[in-house]
Design an enzyme around this catalytic site. Structure first.
Site, PDB file in Angstrom:
ATOM      1  N   ALA A  29      -0.037  -6.504  -5.591  1.00 23.53           N
ATOM      2  CA  ALA A  29      -0.158  -5.329  -6.101  1.00 23.53           C
ATOM      3  C   ALA A  29      -0.119  -5.351  -7.714  1.00 23.53           C
ATOM      4  O   ALA A  29      -1.133  -4.905  -8.278  1.00 23.53           O
ATOM      5  CB  ALA A  29       0.933  -4.376  -5.699  1.00 23.53           C
ATOM      6  N   THR A  56       5.290 -10.824  -2.071  1.00 23.18           N
ATOM      7  CA  THR A  56       4.103 -11.604  -1.741  1.00 23.18           C
ATOM      8  C   THR A  56       4.158 -12.958  -1.854  1.00 23.18           C
ATOM      9  O   THR A  56       3.643 -13.675  -0.696  1.00 23.18           O
ATOM     10  CB  THR A  56       2.960 -11.111  -2.943  1.00 23.18           C
ATOM     11  OG1 THR A  56       3.070  -9.931  -2.905  1.00 23.18           O
ATOM     12  CG2 THR A  56       1.770 -11.753  -2.481  1.00 23.18           C
ATOM     13  N   ALA A  59       5.133 -14.078   1.878  1.00 24.82           N
ATOM     14  CA  ALA A  59       4.173 -13.599   2.925  1.00 24.82           C
ATOM     15  C   ALA A  59       3.658 -14.675   3.673  1.00 24.82           C
ATOM     16  O   ALA A  59       2.869 -15.547   3.021  1.00 24.82           O
ATOM     17  CB  ALA A  59       3.018 -12.418   2.502  1.00 24.82           C
ATOM     18  N   GLY A  61       2.184 -14.651   7.284  1.00 24.19           N
ATOM     19  CA  GLY A  61       0.954 -14.612   8.181  1.00 24.19           C
ATOM     20  C   GLY A  61      -0.330 -14.345   7.622  1.00 24.19           C
ATOM     21  O   GLY A  61      -1.086 -14.775   7.809  1.00 24.19           O
ATOM     22  N   GLY A  62      -0.683 -13.114   6.737  1.00 20.92           N
ATOM     23  CA  GLY A  62      -1.860 -13.221   5.992  1.00 20.92           C
ATOM     24  C   GLY A  62      -2.548 -11.748   5.743  1.00 20.92           C
ATOM     25  O   GLY A  62      -1.667 -11.161   5.501  1.00 20.92           O
ATOM     26  N   GLU A 130      -2.496 -10.893  15.112  1.00 21.01           N
ATOM     27  CA  GLU A 130      -1.103 -10.702  14.970  1.00 21.01           C
ATOM     28  C   GLU A 130      -0.650  -9.447  16.006  1.00 21.01           C
ATOM     29  O   GLU A 130      -1.682  -8.934  16.483  1.00 21.01           O
ATOM     30  CB  GLU A 130      -0.504 -10.443  13.818  1.00 21.01           C
ATOM     31  CG  GLU A 130      -0.474 -11.953  12.710  1.00 21.01           C
ATOM     32  CD  GLU A 130      -0.127 -11.649  11.412  1.00 21.01           C
ATOM     33  OE1 GLU A 130       0.424 -12.712  10.788  1.00 21.01           O
ATOM     34  OE2 GLU A 130      -0.029 -10.534  11.206  1.00 21.01           O
ATOM     35  N   HIS A 246      11.582  -6.827  10.755  1.00 20.07           N
ATOM     36  CA  HIS A 246      10.818  -7.787  11.304  1.00 20.07           C
ATOM     37  C   HIS A 246      11.516  -8.602  12.441  1.00 20.07           C
ATOM     38  O   HIS A 246      12.844  -8.632  12.488  1.00 20.07           O
ATOM     39  CB  HIS A 246      10.630  -8.852  10.292  1.00 20.07           C
ATOM     40  CG  HIS A 246       9.316  -9.674  10.524  1.00 20.07           C
ATOM     41  ND1 HIS A 246       9.411 -10.937  11.820  1.00 20.07           N
ATOM     42  CD2 HIS A 246       8.062  -9.929  10.276  1.00 20.07           C
ATOM     43  CE1 HIS A 246       8.277 -11.348  11.723  1.00 20.07           C
ATOM     44  NE2 HIS A 246       7.257 -10.842  10.716  1.00 20.07           N
ATOM     45  N   ARG A 292       5.528  -3.890  16.217  1.00 16.45           N
ATOM     46  CA  ARG A 292       6.727  -4.839  15.557  1.00 16.45           C
ATOM     47  C   ARG A 292       7.999  -4.001  16.067  1.00 16.45           C
ATOM     48  O   ARG A 292       9.116  -4.627  16.298  1.00 16.45           O
ATOM     49  CB  ARG A 292       6.653  -4.734  13.841  1.00 16.45           C
ATOM     50  CG  ARG A 292       5.950  -6.107  13.533  1.00 16.45           C
ATOM     51  CD  ARG A 292       5.833  -6.337  11.921  1.00 16.45           C
ATOM     52  NE  ARG A 292       5.233  -7.354  12.046  1.00 16.45           N
ATOM     53  CZ  ARG A 292       4.804  -7.634  10.352  1.00 16.45           C
ATOM     54  NH1 ARG A 292       5.327  -7.119   9.482  1.00 16.45           N
ATOM     55  NH2 ARG A 292       4.071  -8.994  10.069  1.00 16.45           N
ATOM     56  N   HIS A 353      12.525  -5.810   6.565  1.00 10.71           N
ATOM     57  CA  HIS A 353      11.159  -6.500   6.055  1.00 10.71           C
ATOM     58  C   HIS A 353      10.531  -5.618   5.308  1.00 10.71           C
ATOM     59  O   HIS A 353      10.039  -5.943   4.005  1.00 10.71           O
ATOM     60  CB  HIS A 353      10.579  -6.964   7.361  1.00 10.71           C
ATOM     61  CG  HIS A 353       9.250  -7.586   7.031  1.00 10.71           C
ATOM     62  ND1 HIS A 353       9.405  -8.852   6.358  1.00 10.71           N
ATOM     63  CD2 HIS A 353       7.953  -7.396   7.237  1.00 10.71           C
ATOM     64  CE1 HIS A 353       8.318  -9.429   6.297  1.00 10.71           C
ATOM     65  NE2 HIS A 353       7.417  -8.442   6.725  1.00 10.71           N
ATOM     66  N   ARG A 388       4.082  -0.238  10.185  1.00  6.95           N
ATOM     67  CA  ARG A 388       3.032  -0.711   9.321  1.00  6.95           C
ATOM     68  C   ARG A 388       2.244  -1.554  10.613  1.00  6.95           C
ATOM     69  O   ARG A 388       2.911  -2.340  11.300  1.00  6.95           O
ATOM     70  CB  ARG A 388       3.483  -1.659   8.181  1.00  6.95           C
ATOM     71  CG  ARG A 388       2.336  -2.433   7.512  1.00  6.95           C
ATOM     72  CD  ARG A 388       3.037  -3.161   6.148  1.00  6.95           C
ATOM     73  NE  ARG A 388       3.950  -3.922   6.561  1.00  6.95           N
ATOM     74  CZ  ARG A 388       3.747  -5.324   6.630  1.00  6.95           C
ATOM     75  NH1 ARG A 388       2.562  -5.894   6.664  1.00  6.95           N
ATOM     76  NH2 ARG A 388       4.956  -6.120   6.778  1.00  6.95           N
ATOM     77  N   LEU A 394      -0.888  -6.424   2.298  1.00  4.10           N
ATOM     78  CA  LEU A 394      -1.662  -7.251   1.179  1.00  4.10           C
ATOM     79  C   LEU A 394      -3.156  -6.639   0.896  1.00  4.10           C
ATOM     80  O   LEU A 394      -3.497  -6.349   0.013  1.00  4.10           O
ATOM     81  CB  LEU A 394      -1.996  -8.649   1.566  1.00  4.10           C
ATOM     82  CG  LEU A 394      -0.521  -9.497   1.852  1.00  4.10           C
ATOM     83  CD1 LEU A 394      -0.875 -11.204   2.002  1.00  4.10           C
ATOM     84  CD2 LEU A 394       0.408  -9.489   0.597  1.00  4.10           C
TER      85      LEU A 394
END
Length: 539
Positions: A29, A56, A59, A61-62, A130, A246, A292, A353, A388, A394
């Site tokens: 960000a 970040t 992070a 996963g992607g 995911e 998470h 989640r 998380h 989320r 991201l």
């Protein structure tokens, strides 16, 4: 109750400097927004630690974007809305889904090297799936080190940019506002000296508040600084009750709560209780790929049933080569503690998380405080709603970072504000607690026990009671970083707990045992504003 400033200072002792725009925080960000602003203005980035230290960077996963054949922004929008449980802002979600793909390509242009794969048609970007995504749309890098790769690429661009000044090891303490409420810059500490950056616009990119909790996937720097600074300056904070836990962080003696990416479940891993039984199909039709919040609550329920402290993540049925190539970071980290991802079930449990709520913004990242913007986890754009969708964070950062840059450019072309001096009032009140004690750890334990994955009126009221003994500290000022961090954590913890107590239903990341169902009457947002109180806003 809340002091306007939390630092002891005399205006004449503070060094002043000027810039066009100051960005507080790094990560995707902060750095991406700064790069976009640098196309037309000078920028200072304040880093709490180093330029690359951020959420970040961790992070795994992607980043989500609808770029595959058979996928579309409409499908991405639908998945995001479903995960958000009715509280998303539809327009904000459409902005994310429609603008995300082009900006992912911009990350590639800036040097980010996402993983690729080959098939009969040649080389193309590798995509995974995911939880709660209907398609494989998650780009990743170095297997499970996506954030670190994005940070690497952006940091290279930032450091060589002549219009960006990076100030590391700088603790942002408070926002400075004019008598009309417009943000004029920030007071920060570096090298035990106080400094004031005066700016035409200020961007908060300070990350989240994971360290409100004893167990978190976040780095130590995430101490709710942006939330608390903005609140003291009069900004509105929205949806703070929605904390994403998470489902799978490593829970092993001697090891930190290391994140085990949701992408591991995306590649076929299953969850087993202490007896070795797979349990997720009994909780949701998507099993391990459910949203989640559902997975986290299911894990907590299994832990309670079996009187254990963890459950197992099992991917041992997948080929060893796939595991090692797709999840090299996770594999190597677990191996340090004698756990082999290819042969062992990995003990995991939920941990704090991500905060879905934050500083309320419009579709261009601007807050109700003029010239103050927020981007990334510290913001509440309306994209995430009550929960989320995995890997949207991201994407949100780059989409709204670009929009912030566009908005700041537009108003700099039409108007410039006067720089103002620091307030003349001396803020030198004595701290009520002069010695270091265990108050931070106590706060974190209170939040885990009473404001965690499952909540009740009794638990929330108990949290407010236990946190209440620290409330007198909010009216004082301090000179130590540890005290500033604690005040910021306390501010965020109190507001989070109050928001959770007010919402008498269960939705997304907020679950009440005493109100286990969602209610249409609660299709609204809870907003806090200093000196105003609680505001409710219908969806």
């Amino acid at each position: 109750m809340f002091s306007r400033f939390i630092a002891n200072f005399k205006a004449e002792d503070v060094t002043t400097q000027d810039t066009d725009v100051v960005v507080i925080g790094t990560g995707i960000a902060g750095m991406y927004t700064a790069l976009k602003i640098s196309e037309y203005a000078n920028v200072v980035i304040l880093c709490k630690k180093g330029l690359t230290e951020s959420n970040t960077n961790r992070a795994q996963g992607g980043i989500a974007a609808a770029i595959a054949e058979g996928d579309s922004p409409d499908l991405h929008r639908e998945d995001t809305m479903m995960a958000g449980a009715g509280l998303n802002d539809l327009t904000a979600v459409e902005v994310l889904a429609n603008e995300g793909p082009d900006l992912v390509n911009d990350l590639i242009r800036l040097g980010t090297q996402f993983d690729t794969e080959h098939d009969a048609e040649g080389e193309h970007l590798a995509l995974t799936r995911e939880g709660a995504h209907s398609r494989r749309r998650i780009l990743h890098a170095n297997g499970d080190a996506t954030g670190a790769e994005i940070v690497r690429a952006l940091a290279v661009q930032v450091r060589k940019n002549p219009r960006i000044t990076v100030i590391e090891d700088a603790f942002a303490i408070d926002l400075i506002t004019s008598e009309h409420g417009s943000c004029k810059g920030v007071l920060y500490e570096k090298g035990k000296r106080l400094h004031y950056i005066r700016s035409q616009a200020t961007v908060l990119a300070t990350g989240g508040a994971g360290n409100m909790y004893r167990y978190t996937s976040n780095p130590d720097v995430t101490t709710a600084d942006g939330f608390a600074m903005a609140y003291r300056a009069g900004a509105r904070l929205q949806d703070l009750e929605f904390i994403q836990f998470h489902p799978t962080t490593l829970n092993y003696p001697g090891a930190p709560r290391f994140l085990i990416s949701e992408a591991v479940r995306g590649e076929g891993a299953v969850l087993r209780n202490i007896a070795g039984e797979r349990f997720m199909p009994a909780y949701h039709e998507l099993a391990e790929l459910a949203p989640r919040d559902i997975v986290a609550r299911a894990i907590v329920s299994e832990i309670e049933k079996t009187k254990a402290t963890f459950i197992y993540l099992d991917i041992t049925h997948q080929p060893e080569e796939l595991i090692k190539s797709r999840f090299p970071t996770i594999y190597e980290f677990c191996l340090q503690y004698g756990l082999d991802l290819t042969t062992d079930w990995i003990p995991v449990a939920p941990a704090a998380h991500y905060v879905m709520g934050g500083v309320k913004t419009d579709l261009y990242g601007e807050t109700n405080v003029r010239r103050l913007f927020a981007c990334g986890e510290v913001s509440c754009t309306g994209v995430h709603g009550a929960n989320r969708l995995a890997s949207n964070s991201l994407s949100e950062a780059i989409v709204f970072g670009k929009r912030i840059a566009e908005r700041i450019e537009a108003f700099l072309q039409t108007e410039t504000g006067d720089f103002i001096p620091l307030p003349k009032t001396e803020h030198v009140m004595k701290s009520p607690i002069d010695k270091i004690d265990n108050r931070r750890l106590h706060l974190q334990k209170v939040m885990v026990r009473h404001v965690g994955v499952k909540r009740t009126r009794d638990s929330l009221e108990r949290a407010l009671s236990e946190l209440g003994k620290y409330v007198p500290m909010l009216s004082h000022t301090y000179s130590r970083k540890s005290d500033w961090e604690f005040i910021n954590l306390l501010t965020s913890a109190l507001l989070t707990t109050q928001a959770a107590l007010l919402r008498e239903e269960s939705r997304g990341g907020h679950y009440r045992n005493d109100f286990p169902k969602a209610k249409d009457s609660w299709l609204k947002h809870t907003i806090f504003q200093k000196d105003v109180g609680v505001i409710e806003e219908r969806c």
